[in-house]
Design a protein around this motif. Structure first.
Motif: not given
Lengths: 454, 454
Positions: B221-245
């Motif tokens: 996935a791509v994001y307009p900037d690092a701040a948006a990417g950080q939000r996505a990363l944090t949301t993913l970590l908080a979501s309970g989903v566990q990626p391998a990578v």
């Protein structure tokens, strides 16, 4: 009583006193093993731990750190007098950062409390050693404790990213931290993990967490004997299926615990039991459960596979209680925790019973099949000193067997005071020299948990 | 040339000689960093390693161990003369026991060969550092190397159950073994892991394996900037989903590597990229993939999510090549590997670019988002000594930033020779004293990889 008076000046009147019987033994008490100490002191925080250590280091007083006292190797038993350092008041949650999958806790927090705090945020701390209600995270770190979920998720050390510790002659240091990866310098954090308090006193830890699996589905199968159980275990390992847990009970352990089994009644034909668990998303757990049912059912009888939360919990409560059921047979036991390659499990199971028989003691084993980690146990009458002595000789032979099978004398309980003479039998002189050299660097006066681990 | 002559007597004429340029540098060569050595010696096995060490220890000759030479911190570069100990001939598979999920390999086996051998039996060795075709398992152990899959599966050390090593003054010792759990004595195995050869020479290792996941499905996935990417990363970590990578590329890294991207063309709006991967059984991987698509797509644009094996492989080949694409921008780079808590990633990404700008150097970063591990990189002209000097000053500031954000100066490359002055800036004196004390126990003459790590 100058020692206690001095310590009261450091931690306050209410938190230092004479060492009562409660702090002179641990869960290895069935061996009639108890120590002696001149005082017990319960500091409030890391700074007070440092002050106590500084005082002891100045006055050449031995320090025996104590967590929940649930150890089985005498690691928390004072054997050289001095001070018992009770870490129970260091029980604070310092930080919880769920979005970073981590928390910082003090050493005296109960293992069960660590797990509960994590669960509140949908997270999970996988290490699950037996006495979670009694043991503390500091004690788990000191022994690098395992548990059923260590099979898939690793032992305690795999979940510690940073430590705060008090080192000689009384200084608080930090190694590692909240960051998940760190290769800056020698890994002193990993050296402290499992060091049983002989290098310094762990006062707090940064723990790594993961999202709790949504589903966990156990499957219990029984086999006519250990040989058939070994075949099932080996077939399962070769199948590509990855269970989260892979436990076993031998015939004697099954017989001892059968009455309380939460599934259908266990017949007399249950000569060996495997307990596996599938976990993950509901879809993943269900898929793996199906494979477990197939592989374990090939040569065995599936006797229980609960799918409801209450049933799953009841099964694991039962598994936690196996040790008590075994003790109930004759009132006492001497239980070891050898580990062997998992394909040698049946040999270690048979060997345990044979060694017991040679010493006139009933014996059984259960534990972590996937890790080849056996709680090899000799049943005894606690009032009979002769039986205890025979059990100790039997344990000696058991360690020989473990090493002969390519294994180790301790998979998860540690060396403590009780296994030290045995460790010395198997350790190469060069390795012993390094161990003692490292000890001397951290503890030149030899005051940290003397008589333990190395 | 008495040194080489003497060494030839130990390892045979063909396996000792003058140290050519090839063994005087490592992959950090873009910093014009190269060492000096009096000889290179390539022993055939652990016994010959012990003989070489014994000779060197007797004659006070420094020993710099060398694996694949793919290190980025100068760890394998000889800086004090003496002998380069090339471990390339120790490349044997000593044992493969697929039913026990383990193998024993010699230190010189390539990381890619370890992976290939495991795969032949449906098993998997998860650590996957960047230069798998060049690096050796011994080098990976010496630096406790990471890689993309470290996010879920841990770094190299998590997969090592036993080590064989040559210690001073020339003795082969074993710590740990094939058993998966072992708490007997201080954990010298874990101390050797990540010790960059300053304590002894790892000659072989028992590695733990697991069944290879049947499916691995990446989502980009791509994001307009690092701040948006950080939000996505944090949301993913908080979501309970566990990626391998869970990898990232910042705007500069995406721009550098966009041309070779195997998915649809990347537009100019790609200010930040996240690459996640779901793995497990086909059912589990598909379920997690669905969640990744949902969470990462919330605020971002899913630009690629291949489901066929060829597509997945092409994506990871592209990811492996990012470093080369970045070098291609200006011909050279200085790349660090700081780690920070993952919720501070965007700050570290922005800080990298700002620090570069202050020193007149374009900068970018990519790496392991889930572990907060950034390859913060300053682009430079290799022929311009002024730029290199500026990049080194920039790296200095970068380390300050990492520590200020609660992180570390090295997440996976190690300290080597290049980061030693920086380590000293951040290390507490008490910790440094312990590090040097431990070093002196293992290496009283200071001959093992002098000038490195501590």
């Amino acid at each position: 009583m100058p020692l206690v008076e001095e310590l009261r000046r450091v931690v306050g009147d209410a938190h230092a006193g004479r060492a009562g019987a409660a702090v002179l033994a641990d869960a290895s008490e069935q061996r009639a093993f108890a120590g002696r100490a001149d005082a017990v002191v319960a500091p409030a925080d890391a700074a007070e731990v440092a002050a106590v250590v500084a005082w002891c280091y100045e006055h050449d007083v031995a320090i025996t750190p104590r967590g929940g006292g649930s150890g089985l190797a005498g690691g928390a038993v004072p054997v050289a007098g001095g001070v018992v350092l009770d870490l129970g008041r260091l029980d604070r949650l310092r930080a919880f950062e769920p979005e970073g999958w981590r928390m910082e806790v003090e050493a005296g927090m109960r293992t069960s409390e660590v797990a509960r705090r994590a669960r509140e945020h949908g997270l999970w701390f996988p290490p699950d050693p037996g006495a979670a209600e009694q043991s503390t995270i500091g004690g788990n770190i000191a022994t690098n404790a395992g548990g059923p979920h260590a099979f898939r998720y690793g032992v305690t050390g795999a979940w510690v990213t940073g430590l705060e510790a008090v080192i000689a002659p009384g200084e608080v240091v930090r190694v590692g931290g909240p960051v998940r990866k760190d290769v800056a310098g020698l890994d002193l954090k990993r050296l402290l993990i499992g060091s049983e308090g002989v290098l310094g006193i762990v006062t707090a830890a940064w723990l790594r967490l993961i999202p709790a699996p949504e589903a966990a589905l156990p499957v219990v199968a029984v086999y006519p004997d250990a040989a058939a159980g070994q075949r099932a275990l080996t077939t399962l390992l070769a199948s590509g299926v990855q269970p989260a847990v892979l436990e076993f009970l031998d015939a004697g352990a099954v017989a001892a615990a059968a009455g309380a089994f939460p599934g259908a009644g266990l017949g007399a034909g249950a000569g060996f039991m495997l307990v596996a668990e599938a976990d993950g998303t509901p879809e993943a757990a269900r898929a793996v459960r199906g494979e477990l049912l197939e592989v374990l059912g090939e040569e065995g009888e599936i006797v229980h596979a609960p799918e409801d939360l209450a049933g799953v919990r009841a099964l694991w409560r039962w598994r936690d209680g196996v040790s008590y059921s075994v003790v109930a047979q004759r009132g006492g036991k001497l239980s070891e925790d050898i580990a062997v390659p998992p394909e040698r499990l049946a040999e270690a199971v048979a060997g345990t019973v044979e060694i017991g028989a040679r010493h006139g003691l009933p014996a059984c084993s259960w534990g972590h099949a996937g890790d080849g980690n056996l709680h090899s146990t000799f049943l005894l009458d606690r009032e009979d000193a002769g039986e205890l002595a025979r059990a100790q000789r039997a344990a000696h032979e058991l360690f020989d067997l473990a090493v002969a099978l390519g294994g180790t004398i301790s998979g998860e309980h540690g060396i403590g005071a009780l296994k030290r003479p045995d460790l010395e039998r198997f350790e190469a002189p060069a390795v012993r020299r390094l161990q003692h050299g490292v000890k001397a660097v951290f503890d030149p006066k030899g005051l940290f948990n003397p008589g333990k681990a190395i």
